[in-house]
Design an enzyme around this catalytic site. Structure first.
Site: not given
Length: 154
Positions: A10, A13, A15-17, A125
């Site tokens: 993302c 690096n 939150c999402r990934s 996001d």
């Protein structure tokens, strides 16, 4: 033959990934499937930082501790080290294609390409959102992780 390796990417690096990495690790373990997983960002703002506390909380609610993860930026050798690089949204996928060095062997795709009916879509996001937004990201990452394990197991 070595197990497949996947890198989840993302922007920052945090939150999402990290959630995608954790969801994939958990799905692979549940299926008894050996694989390597990591996560990274296309940006460098948070390098060395732990995941966002809201990402940590949503993973921990499912019994997964990601507090030890550390953000890093995508490196050139990632494009040959990993078999699959999965972007969390279309902009990060475009950025990955732009920075991919000659000789790239990794297959680049969107994470949600591995969820039926979600081809071409990105994981939103949640950074400026609420805890509910992080729960949505977690659910999407878990669905994609199950799809990835199924695809890789074939």
């Amino acid at each position: 033959m070595r197990p497949p390796s996947l890198l989840f990417v993302c922007l920052g690096n945090i939150c999402r990934s990290p959630l995608a990495e954790a969801a994939f690790r958990e799905a692979a373990e549940r299926a008894g499937f050996a694989a390597e997983a990591d996560s990274a960002g296309t940006g460098e703002w948070h390098v060395g930082h732990a995941p966002d506390p809201r990402s940590q909380a949503v993973a921990l609610a499912s019994g997964i501790d990601i507090s030890g993860y550390k953000a890093r930026r995508v490196r050139g050798d990632d494009f040959t080290r990993f078999d699959h690089i999965l972007a969390l949204d279309p902009q990060n996928l475009r950025d990955l294609h732009a920075i991919a060095p000659p000789g790239t062997t990794a297959k680049l795709s969107l994470l949600l390409d591995h969820v039926p009916g979600r081809m071409g879509q990105g994981v939103r996001d949640p950074y400026y959102g609420t805890e509910r937004d992080f729960e949505t990201v977690w659910a999407e990452c878990r669905a994609a992780a199950d799809g990835l394990v199924a695809m890789l197991s074939e």
